[in-house]
Enzyme design. Structure first.
Site, PDB file in Angstrom:
ATOM      1  N   GLN A 132     -18.741  10.407 -37.446  1.00 44.24           N
ATOM      2  CA  GLN A 132     -19.494  10.703 -36.221  1.00 44.24           C
ATOM      3  C   GLN A 132     -19.949  12.165 -36.162  1.00 44.24           C
ATOM      4  O   GLN A 132     -20.994  12.472 -35.593  1.00 44.24           O
ATOM      5  CB  GLN A 132     -18.607  10.372 -35.010  1.00 44.24           C
ATOM      6  N   LYS A 146     -13.979   9.865 -31.647  1.00 45.25           N
ATOM      7  CA  LYS A 146     -13.919   8.403 -31.661  1.00 45.25           C
ATOM      8  C   LYS A 146     -12.583   7.982 -31.067  1.00 45.25           C
ATOM      9  O   LYS A 146     -11.617   8.757 -31.086  1.00 45.25           O
ATOM     10  CB  LYS A 146     -14.030   7.884 -33.090  1.00 45.25           C
ATOM     11  N   ASP A 192     -18.243   0.452 -28.812  1.00 38.27           N
ATOM     12  CA  ASP A 192     -18.236   0.153 -30.252  1.00 38.27           C
ATOM     13  C   ASP A 192     -17.774  -1.304 -30.334  1.00 38.27           C
ATOM     14  O   ASP A 192     -17.903  -2.043 -29.336  1.00 38.27           O
ATOM     15  CB  ASP A 192     -17.292   1.114 -31.010  1.00 38.27           C
ATOM     16  N   THR A 232     -29.024   0.857 -31.220  1.00 38.16           N
ATOM     17  CA  THR A 232     -28.514   0.955 -32.593  1.00 38.16           C
ATOM     18  C   THR A 232     -29.291   0.005 -33.514  1.00 38.16           C
ATOM     19  O   THR A 232     -29.711   0.387 -34.608  1.00 38.16           O
ATOM     20  CB  THR A 232     -27.002   0.675 -32.644  1.00 38.16           C
ATOM     21  N   ASN A 265     -23.581  -6.431 -30.756  1.00 41.31           N
ATOM     22  CA  ASN A 265     -24.620  -5.562 -30.199  1.00 41.31           C
ATOM     23  C   ASN A 265     -25.614  -5.075 -31.264  1.00 41.31           C
ATOM     24  O   ASN A 265     -26.828  -5.162 -31.081  1.00 41.31           O
ATOM     25  CB  ASN A 265     -23.948  -4.380 -29.496  1.00 41.31           C
ATOM     26  N   SER A 316     -27.444   7.461 -26.549  1.00 38.65           N
ATOM     27  CA  SER A 316     -26.381   7.915 -25.645  1.00 38.65           C
ATOM     28  C   SER A 316     -26.630   9.369 -25.244  1.00 38.65           C
ATOM     29  O   SER A 316     -26.414   9.758 -24.096  1.00 38.65           O
ATOM     30  CB  SER A 316     -25.018   7.817 -26.330  1.00 38.65           C
TER      31      SER A 316
HETATM   32  P1  NDP Z   1     -19.648  -5.936 -31.455  1.00 32.53           P
HETATM   33  O1  NDP Z   1     -18.246  -6.046 -31.020  1.00 32.53           O
HETATM   34  O2  NDP Z   1     -20.738  -6.123 -30.463  1.00 32.53           O
HETATM   35  O3  NDP Z   1     -19.914  -6.976 -32.646  1.00 32.53           O
HETATM   36  C1  NDP Z   1     -19.187  -6.910 -33.833  1.00 32.53           C
HETATM   37  C2  NDP Z   1     -19.615  -8.057 -34.726  1.00 32.53           C
HETATM   38  O4  NDP Z   1     -19.004  -7.906 -36.006  1.00 32.53           O
HETATM   39  C3  NDP Z   1     -19.156  -9.400 -34.201  1.00 32.53           C
HETATM   40  O5  NDP Z   1     -20.047 -10.393 -34.650  1.00 32.53           O
HETATM   41  C4  NDP Z   1     -17.787  -9.566 -34.868  1.00 32.53           C
HETATM   42  O6  NDP Z   1     -17.381 -10.901 -35.013  1.00 32.53           O
HETATM   43  C5  NDP Z   1     -18.038  -8.941 -36.220  1.00 32.53           C
HETATM   44  N1  NDP Z   1     -16.798  -8.338 -36.730  1.00 32.53           N
HETATM   45  C6  NDP Z   1     -16.059  -7.362 -36.159  1.00 32.53           C
HETATM   46  N2  NDP Z   1     -14.973  -7.081 -36.874  1.00 32.53           N
HETATM   47  C7  NDP Z   1     -15.022  -7.902 -37.928  1.00 32.53           C
HETATM   48  C8  NDP Z   1     -14.179  -8.092 -39.053  1.00 32.53           C
HETATM   49  N3  NDP Z   1     -13.051  -7.361 -39.215  1.00 32.53           N
HETATM   50  N4  NDP Z   1     -14.550  -9.007 -39.964  1.00 32.53           N
HETATM   51  C9  NDP Z   1     -15.695  -9.718 -39.794  1.00 32.53           C
HETATM   52  N5  NDP Z   1     -16.531  -9.586 -38.748  1.00 32.53           N
HETATM   53  C10 NDP Z   1     -16.187  -8.701 -37.839  1.00 32.53           C
HETATM   54  O7  NDP Z   1     -19.757  -4.528 -32.187  1.00 32.53           O
HETATM   55  P2  NDP Z   1     -21.057  -3.659 -32.489  1.00 32.53           P
HETATM   56  O8  NDP Z   1     -22.207  -4.552 -32.812  1.00 32.53           O
HETATM   57  O9  NDP Z   1     -21.191  -2.662 -31.426  1.00 32.53           O
HETATM   58  O10 NDP Z   1     -20.595  -2.872 -33.796  1.00 32.53           O
HETATM   59  C11 NDP Z   1     -20.807  -3.382 -35.115  1.00 32.53           C
HETATM   60  C12 NDP Z   1     -20.730  -2.230 -36.110  1.00 32.53           C
HETATM   61  O11 NDP Z   1     -21.736  -1.258 -35.794  1.00 32.53           O
HETATM   62  C13 NDP Z   1     -19.406  -1.459 -36.126  1.00 32.53           C
HETATM   63  O12 NDP Z   1     -19.161  -1.001 -37.433  1.00 32.53           O
HETATM   64  C14 NDP Z   1     -19.703  -0.263 -35.224  1.00 32.53           C
HETATM   65  O13 NDP Z   1     -18.855   0.834 -35.505  1.00 32.53           O
HETATM   66  C15 NDP Z   1     -21.136   0.018 -35.633  1.00 32.53           C
HETATM   67  N6  NDP Z   1     -21.902   0.809 -34.669  1.00 32.53           N
HETATM   68  C16 NDP Z   1     -22.080   0.383 -33.380  1.00 32.53           C
HETATM   69  C17 NDP Z   1     -22.839   1.123 -32.511  1.00 32.53           C
HETATM   70  C18 NDP Z   1     -23.159   0.645 -31.129  1.00 32.53           C
HETATM   71  O14 NDP Z   1     -23.985   1.295 -30.470  1.00 32.53           O
HETATM   72  N7  NDP Z   1     -22.618  -0.464 -30.650  1.00 32.53           N
HETATM   73  C19 NDP Z   1     -23.379   2.425 -32.890  1.00 32.53           C
HETATM   74  C20 NDP Z   1     -23.195   2.751 -34.287  1.00 32.53           C
HETATM   75  C21 NDP Z   1     -22.445   1.973 -35.098  1.00 32.53           C
HETATM   76  P3  NDP Z   1     -16.325 -11.515 -33.952  1.00 32.53           P
HETATM   77  O15 NDP Z   1     -17.083 -11.697 -32.683  1.00 32.53           O
HETATM   78  O16 NDP Z   1     -15.913 -12.799 -34.584  1.00 32.53           O
HETATM   79  O17 NDP Z   1     -15.213 -10.526 -33.849  1.00 32.53           O
END
Ligand code: NDP
Length: 451
Positions: free
Chosen positions: A118, A133, A173, A216, A247, A384
């Site tokens: 970050q 974080k 996140d 994002t 997201n 943000s």
């Molecule tokens: P969400 O919680 O909205 O979605 C996460 C998605 O990834 C879900 O579909 C989830 O499936 C899947 N997932 C999570 N953990 C695992 C795992 N261990 N194995 C397989 N699938 C997994 O999170 P975000 O979309 O916000 O975040 C996704 C990624 O993007 C992360 O790495 C986050 O750090 C990164 N990110 C997010 C930002 C944001 O603005 N939201 C900004 C920058 C980076 P399930 O529902 O089954 O758990």
């Protein structure tokens, strides 16, 4: 797990050795640091001040770590306990800024790797934000709204003493979306008796920014589009595979479809769907954001689609463009080799550190395009930052205004990464360019501010 070192610089090696000795049980954190230090070799060799002032040694050590107990009562009346974290990594260029992750896999190593990434990501946005974080090993999945609320209230009861609009501004996140941010904000306001921009990703009715939800995913596509165009390509007619359905994934689908791509596969942690006709992001939005259901229910909407149990197989689906948007280390060397063998022309990271070092080496050996997360997913935190500006001004900008700023920021980040890579003799290596461009601003601020 770690790559064989190609690094030769004695100072960087000594910093890394020291860190490995102190943080032996933090593999994700060591992986993130090693990836950055390798890129910084020419920078450290060109300017002796970084070694003289031990800038790198200071940068890999968080300014502060807070770990705390989060007790809460579940719906059956049982007392549960989770562990909470906030890593305030670096405040050289602004207040700590970075999301909160609620997922059973959260531990200190994960929060430190995310916090370290970050620092450089926030620097790349050009906005005044330091790196931080946090999160908890709490799993919101399967919990009632009342349980999530009680957990968030307990989490914030402790966290509130460590954050503030000019100190540390958390956001969402994995597992922390609009619902969780609302409960966290409500508790902060109750305890501190102040209405400030202490969290971002807020609801629109209480200080949130338009386009933050989409930022994002949209930003990832703006970045990818800039990189594709710079290499004589575009999204037009390309088959795209996006992992995850949260997201980032949902809005990456929306924007890349708008830009002419066709999203043919998406996943959650249980499995993945394939729909060669193209997946409509609105269906995924309804399944995930409204119903909070599993992705396999996509078949209720599109019976002709295919569902496969197990999420890791998604990278065997032939595609032109891969966008990992789920979690860290989700593409290993074998998956990378499969993508390349199937004709993939580029991997654009939406999730944080989704490619293992072996996967990155495979992309580089094959010469395919690679957009590293700290640059390509910076659109969320950039927006943000725009939410913080609007909160300070007590004004709200239109969706179009925020989206246009986001697009400009992402194109600017791509240009800065490309320029830094070229300046240090690694033209086209956007991974190295991102690390260098992000590092220089923070390092310069640290030099000015003294020890
Ligand atoms: P969400 O919680 O909205 O979605 C996460 C998605 O990834 C879900 O579909 C989830 O499936 C899947 N997932 C999570 N953990 C695992 C795992 N261990 N194995 C397989 N699938 C997994 O999170 P975000 O979309 O916000 O975040 C996704 C990624 O993007 C992360 O790495 C986050 O750090 C990164 N990110 C997010 C930002 C944001 O603005 N939201 C900004 C920058 C980076 P399930 O529902 O089954 O758990």
């Amino acid at each position: 797990m770690l790559t064989t070192m190609s690094m030769k610089n004695a100072y960087l090696l000594s910093v890394l050795d020291d860190l490995k000795a102190k943080s032996a049980h933090e593999p994700e954190f060591l992986q993130a640091v090693e990836e950055v230090l390798e890129s910084l070799e020419p920078v450290v060799e060109a300017d002796p001040r970084y070694e003289q002032q031990n800038v790198i040694g200071r940068m890999v050590e968080p300014e502060r770590i807070v770990m705390f107990r989060v007790p809460w009562v579940d719906d059956s009346g049982k007392v549960q306990v989770n562990r909470g974290y906030r890593v305030q990594f670096n405040s050289a260029i602004g207040p700590y800024k970075g999301g909160l992750r609620f997922h059973p896999t959260v531990n200190l190593s994960v929060v430190k790797f995310l916090g370290f990434e970050q620092i450089l990501k926030n620097s790349l946005t050009t906005l005044p934000m330091g790196g931080g974080k946090g999160g908890s090993d709490f799993d919101p999945k399967g919990k009632s709204d009342a349980e999530v609320m009680r957990f968030c209230q307990s989490f914030m009861t402790e966290l509130q003493r460590h954050i503030g609009p000019d100190t540390d501004v958390p956001a969402g996140d994995i597992g922390v979306g609009a619902r969780e941010i609302g409960f966290l904000f409500g508790q902060y306001k109750k305890i501190r008796d102040e209405f400030t921009g202490v969290l971002t990703g807020k609801g629109l009715s209480y200080g949130g920014s338009l386009a933050r939800t989409e930022a994002t995913g949209f930003g990832l596509c703006y970045f990818a589009d800039a990189q594709l165009r710079d290499n004589g390509q575009s999204f037009q007619g390309k088959k795209v595979v996006i992992s995850g359905s949260g997201n980032v994934a949902i809005y990456a689908n929306q924007k890349c479809t708008q830009l002419g791509g066709k999203v043919i596969a998406m996943s959650d942690s249980n499995g993945y769907i394939v729909d060669e006709k193209g997946i409509d992001y609105k269906v995924i939005q309804e399944i995930k954001e409204v119903k909070r259901a599993r992705i396999k229910t996509y078949l209720d909407y599109v019976p002709s689609a295919k569902y496969v149990e197990g999420c890791s197989g998604i990278w065997t689906v032939p595609c032109d463009i891969a966008m990992p948007c789920a979690t860290q280390n989700e593409i290993g060397e074998t998956a990378a080799d499969t993508l390349i063998a199937n004709g993939c022309i580029g991997v654009f990271e939406g999730a944080n550190m989704p490619s293992t070092p072996g996967a990155i080496a495979a992309y580089q050996a094959a010469g395919i395009l690679f957009a590293p997360a700290k640059a390509s997913n910076a659109g969320g935190v950039a927006t943000s930052g725009l939410e913080m500006s609007q909160n300070s001004e007590r004004l709200s900008w239109t969706f179009e205004e925020v989206d246009a700023k986001l697009k400009g920021i992402m194109e600017g980040i791509y240009a800065a990464c490309a320029a830094a890579a070229e300046r240090y003799g690694m033209k086209g290596n956007i991974q190295a360019g991102a690390n260098i461009a992000g590092f220089l601003k923070v390092a310069d601020a640290m030099l000015w501010q003294g020890i």
